[in-house]
Design a protein around this motif. Structure first.
Motif, PDB file in Angstrom:
ATOM      1  N   PRO A  20       0.841  -1.195   0.000  1.00 30.10           N
ATOM      2  CA  PRO A  20       0.000   0.000   0.000  1.00 30.10           C
ATOM      3  C   PRO A  20       0.880   1.251   0.000  1.00 30.10           C
ATOM      4  CG  PRO A  20      -0.620  -1.503   1.788  1.00 30.10           C
ATOM      5  CD  PRO A  20       0.650  -2.020   1.189  1.00 30.10           C
ATOM      6  N   GLU A  21       0.370   2.329  -0.562  1.00 28.76           N
ATOM      7  CA  GLU A  21       1.138   3.585  -0.604  1.00 28.76           C
ATOM      8  C   GLU A  21       1.408   4.138   0.788  1.00 28.76           C
ATOM      9  OE1 GLU A  21       2.678   4.927  -3.226  1.00 28.76           O
ATOM     10  OE2 GLU A  21       1.961   3.212  -4.381  1.00 28.76           O
ATOM     11  N   SER A  22       0.637   3.720   1.783  1.00 28.19           N
ATOM     12  CA  SER A  22       0.817   4.209   3.149  1.00 28.19           C
ATOM     13  C   SER A  22       2.075   3.653   3.820  1.00 28.19           C
ATOM     14  CB  SER A  22      -0.401   3.860   3.999  1.00 28.19           C
ATOM     15  OG  SER A  22      -0.571   2.448   4.051  1.00 28.19           O
ATOM     16  N   VAL A  23       2.668   2.610   3.242  1.00 28.73           N
ATOM     17  CA  VAL A  23       3.861   1.991   3.827  1.00 28.73           C
ATOM     18  C   VAL A  23       5.080   2.865   3.540  1.00 28.73           C
ATOM     19  CG1 VAL A  23       5.397  -0.015   3.747  1.00 28.73           C
ATOM     20  CG2 VAL A  23       2.921  -0.333   3.641  1.00 28.73           C
ATOM     21  N   THR A  24       5.821   3.158   4.580  1.00 32.32           N
ATOM     22  CA  THR A  24       7.071   3.895   4.433  1.00 32.32           C
ATOM     23  C   THR A  24       8.143   2.911   4.009  1.00 32.32           C
ATOM     24  OG1 THR A  24       6.414   5.394   6.202  1.00 32.32           O
ATOM     25  CG2 THR A  24       8.760   5.335   5.622  1.00 32.32           C
ATOM     26  N   CYS A  25       8.762   3.140   2.838  1.00 37.03           N
ATOM     27  CA  CYS A  25       9.811   2.218   2.408  1.00 37.03           C
ATOM     28  C   CYS A  25      10.799   2.924   1.484  1.00 37.03           C
ATOM     29  CB  CYS A  25       9.229   0.968   1.747  1.00 37.03           C
ATOM     30  SG  CYS A  25       8.341   1.242   0.235  1.00 37.03           S
ATOM     31  N   ASN A  26      11.957   2.309   1.326  1.00 38.58           N
ATOM     32  CA  ASN A  26      13.013   2.901   0.502  1.00 38.58           C
ATOM     33  C   ASN A  26      13.176   2.184  -0.832  1.00 38.58           C
ATOM     34  OD1 ASN A  26      14.130   0.559   1.574  1.00 38.58           O
ATOM     35  ND2 ASN A  26      16.168   1.454   1.835  1.00 38.58           N
ATOM     36  N   ILE A  27      12.206   1.364  -1.204  1.00 36.50           N
ATOM     37  CA  ILE A  27      12.196   0.694  -2.509  1.00 36.50           C
ATOM     38  C   ILE A  27      10.818   0.924  -3.134  1.00 36.50           C
ATOM     39  CG2 ILE A  27      13.908  -1.055  -1.834  1.00 36.50           C
ATOM     40  CD1 ILE A  27      11.564  -3.032  -1.472  1.00 36.50           C
ATOM     41  N   PRO A  28      10.650   0.639  -4.427  1.00 40.08           N
ATOM     42  CA  PRO A  28       9.334   0.822  -5.042  1.00 40.08           C
ATOM     43  C   PRO A  28       8.260  -0.035  -4.366  1.00 40.08           C
ATOM     44  CG  PRO A  28      11.022   0.531  -6.723  1.00 40.08           C
ATOM     45  CD  PRO A  28      11.677   0.248  -5.410  1.00 40.08           C
ATOM     46  N   HIS A  29       7.051   0.506  -4.290  1.00 41.68           N
ATOM     47  CA  HIS A  29       5.928  -0.215  -3.675  1.00 41.68           C
ATOM     48  C   HIS A  29       5.441  -1.370  -4.532  1.00 41.68           C
ATOM     49  CE1 HIS A  29       5.858   3.412  -1.231  1.00 41.68           C
ATOM     50  NE2 HIS A  29       5.127   2.735  -0.343  1.00 41.68           N
ATOM     51  N   ARG A  30       5.782  -1.350  -5.822  1.00 42.80           N
ATOM     52  CA  ARG A  30       5.364  -2.396  -6.756  1.00 42.80           C
ATOM     53  C   ARG A  30       6.561  -2.826  -7.590  1.00 42.80           C
ATOM     54  NH1 ARG A  30       1.261  -0.090  -5.142  1.00 42.80           N
ATOM     55  NH2 ARG A  30      -0.918  -0.168  -5.673  1.00 42.80           N
ATOM     56  N   GLY A  31       6.558  -4.093  -7.963  1.00 34.96           N
ATOM     57  CA  GLY A  31       7.626  -4.599  -8.811  1.00 34.96           C
ATOM     58  C   GLY A  31       7.407  -4.230 -10.271  1.00 34.96           C
ATOM     59  N   SER A  32       8.428  -4.440 -11.057  1.00 34.00           N
ATOM     60  CA  SER A  32       8.335  -4.217 -12.496  1.00 34.00           C
ATOM     61  C   SER A  32       9.144  -5.313 -13.189  1.00 34.00           C
ATOM     62  CB  SER A  32       8.862  -2.840 -12.875  1.00 34.00           C
ATOM     63  OG  SER A  32      10.220  -2.721 -12.524  1.00 34.00           O
ATOM     64  N   ILE A  33       8.967  -5.411 -14.486  1.00 33.58           N
ATOM     65  CA  ILE A  33       9.647  -6.469 -15.235  1.00 33.58           C
ATOM     66  C   ILE A  33      11.156  -6.386 -15.065  1.00 33.58           C
ATOM     67  CG2 ILE A  33      10.160  -7.284 -17.565  1.00 33.58           C
ATOM     68  CD1 ILE A  33       7.234  -6.894 -18.208  1.00 33.58           C
ATOM     69  N   ASP A  34      11.694  -5.196 -15.050  1.00 35.12           N
ATOM     70  CA  ASP A  34      13.141  -5.055 -14.891  1.00 35.12           C
ATOM     71  C   ASP A  34      13.543  -4.787 -13.437  1.00 35.12           C
ATOM     72  OD1 ASP A  34      12.031  -2.532 -14.768  1.00 35.12           O
ATOM     73  OD2 ASP A  34      13.606  -1.569 -15.942  1.00 35.12           O
ATOM     74  N   GLY A  35      12.615  -5.046 -12.503  1.00 36.65           N
ATOM     75  CA  GLY A  35      12.871  -4.781 -11.092  1.00 36.65           C
ATOM     76  C   GLY A  35      13.880  -5.745 -10.478  1.00 36.65           C
ATOM     77  N   TYR A  36      14.415  -5.327  -9.387  1.00 38.88           N
ATOM     78  CA  TYR A  36      15.414  -6.086  -8.640  1.00 38.88           C
ATOM     79  C   TYR A  36      14.702  -7.192  -7.854  1.00 38.88           C
ATOM     80  CZ  TYR A  36      19.720  -6.469  -5.823  1.00 38.88           C
ATOM     81  OH  TYR A  36      20.860  -6.889  -5.216  1.00 38.88           O
ATOM     82  N   GLY A  37      15.091  -8.449  -8.051  1.00 37.41           N
ATOM     83  CA  GLY A  37      14.429  -9.586  -7.405  1.00 37.41           C
ATOM     84  C   GLY A  37      14.455  -9.530  -5.896  1.00 37.41           C
ATOM     85  N   ALA A  38      15.532  -9.027  -5.319  1.00 34.51           N
ATOM     86  CA  ALA A  38      15.623  -8.937  -3.862  1.00 34.51           C
ATOM     87  C   ALA A  38      14.593  -7.957  -3.313  1.00 34.51           C
ATOM     88  CB  ALA A  38      17.030  -8.531  -3.435  1.00 34.51           C
ATOM     89  N   TRP A  39      14.201  -6.965  -4.112  1.00 33.46           N
ATOM     90  CA  TRP A  39      13.166  -6.034  -3.674  1.00 33.46           C
ATOM     91  C   TRP A  39      11.829  -6.759  -3.568  1.00 33.46           C
ATOM     92  CZ3 TRP A  39      14.262  -1.164  -7.149  1.00 33.46           C
ATOM     93  CH2 TRP A  39      15.445  -0.567  -6.721  1.00 33.46           C
ATOM     94  N   ASN A  40      11.552  -7.669  -4.486  1.00 30.55           N
ATOM     95  CA  ASN A  40      10.305  -8.422  -4.401  1.00 30.55           C
ATOM     96  C   ASN A  40      10.318  -9.325  -3.166  1.00 30.55           C
ATOM     97  OD1 ASN A  40       7.721  -8.781  -5.680  1.00 30.55           O
ATOM     98  ND2 ASN A  40       8.346 -10.902  -5.998  1.00 30.55           N
ATOM     99  N   THR A  41      11.462  -9.873  -2.842  1.00 35.12           N
ATOM    100  CA  THR A  41      11.580 -10.665  -1.617  1.00 35.12           C
ATOM    101  C   THR A  41      11.298  -9.784  -0.404  1.00 35.12           C
ATOM    102  OG1 THR A  41      13.183 -12.159  -2.626  1.00 35.12           O
ATOM    103  CG2 THR A  41      13.135 -12.092  -0.218  1.00 35.12           C
ATOM    104  N   ALA A  42      11.842  -8.576  -0.397  1.00 31.84           N
ATOM    105  CA  ALA A  42      11.613  -7.656   0.723  1.00 31.84           C
ATOM    106  C   ALA A  42      10.132  -7.333   0.862  1.00 31.84           C
ATOM    107  CB  ALA A  42      12.423  -6.371   0.515  1.00 31.84           C
ATOM    108  N   ARG A  43       9.495  -6.971  -0.241  1.00 29.93           N
ATOM    109  CA  ARG A  43       8.056  -6.703  -0.192  1.00 29.93           C
ATOM    110  C   ARG A  43       7.299  -7.945   0.278  1.00 29.93           C
ATOM    111  NH1 ARG A  43       9.446  -3.710  -4.953  1.00 29.93           N
ATOM    112  NH2 ARG A  43       9.104  -5.570  -6.211  1.00 29.93           N
ATOM    113  N   GLY A  44       7.735  -9.113  -0.181  1.00 24.95           N
ATOM    114  CA  GLY A  44       7.091 -10.365   0.199  1.00 24.95           C
ATOM    115  C   GLY A  44       7.162 -10.647   1.683  1.00 24.95           C
ATOM    116  N   VAL A  45       8.287 -10.332   2.307  1.00 29.18           N
ATOM    117  CA  VAL A  45       8.419 -10.556   3.748  1.00 29.18           C
ATOM    118  C   VAL A  45       7.359  -9.750   4.493  1.00 29.18           C
ATOM    119  CG1 VAL A  45       9.907 -10.193   5.765  1.00 29.18           C
ATOM    120  CG2 VAL A  45      10.856 -11.201   3.681  1.00 29.18           C
ATOM    121  N   LEU A  46       7.188  -8.483   4.123  1.00 28.46           N
ATOM    122  CA  LEU A  46       6.207  -7.640   4.808  1.00 28.46           C
ATOM    123  C   LEU A  46       4.776  -8.089   4.514  1.00 28.46           C
ATOM    124  CD1 LEU A  46       5.593  -5.274   6.639  1.00 28.46           C
ATOM    125  CD2 LEU A  46       5.765  -3.762   4.642  1.00 28.46           C
TER     126      LEU A  46
END
Length: 145
Positions: A20-46
């Motif tokens: 959600p946009e309400s989450v404070t974070c230092n990476i994009p709130h949504r993934g993209s095709i060229d996105g960094y895989g570790a960022w998706n893991t980070a979002r997944g943990v939360l």
């Protein structure tokens, strides 16, 4: 939990997690095709933490601690904060390090509110659903439920 069930399936790594946009974070709130895989893991943990507890996502910090110049050590640290329905915050920190030195080239750990209930050496790292499950079980033990 048996060893076979602990590491779930490859599907657990292929999910796309949205914050959600309400989450404070230092990476994009949504993934993209060229996105960094570790960022998706980070979002997944939360996301998985909030789904499992249940809780509301508060913040997410993705960090790559200082790396060696020769790239012999690569590390990530994910700090996920969620607020349970009783108003208490849960902080989960997932660390993963990979290096080329022996005897332990791979290491990961999970901390839940400062307590480390799980860690390991080797190539098999836990998926976001398993990290959330570990946090849930740790909190259940802490609360005596």
């Amino acid at each position: 939990m048996s060893e076979d069930r602990m590491w779930l399936t490859p599907y657990d790594w292929s999910r796309s997690y949205l914050l959600p946009e309400s989450v404070t974070c230092n990476i994009p709130h949504r993934g993209s095709i060229d996105g960094y895989g570790a960022w998706n893991t980070a979002r997944g943990v939360l996301v998985e933490l909030c789904r499992t507890l249940p809780a509301t996502p508060v913040s997410l910090l993705y960090d790559e601690p200082v790396q060696r110049r020769d790239r012999t050590r690569v590390a990530i640290r994910i700090t996920a904060r969620a607020r349970r329905t009783d108003g208490q915050d849960v902080i989960v920190i997932y660390r993963s390090e990979r290096g080329h030195a022996t005897p332990r080239p791979e290491f990961w750990s999970i901390a839940v509110n400062g307590f480390i209930p799980a860690s390991g050496h080797g190539a098999r790292r836990p998926s976001p659903p398993w990290i959330a499950h570990t946090a849930h079980q740790t909190l259940r033990a802490e609360l005596g439920r």
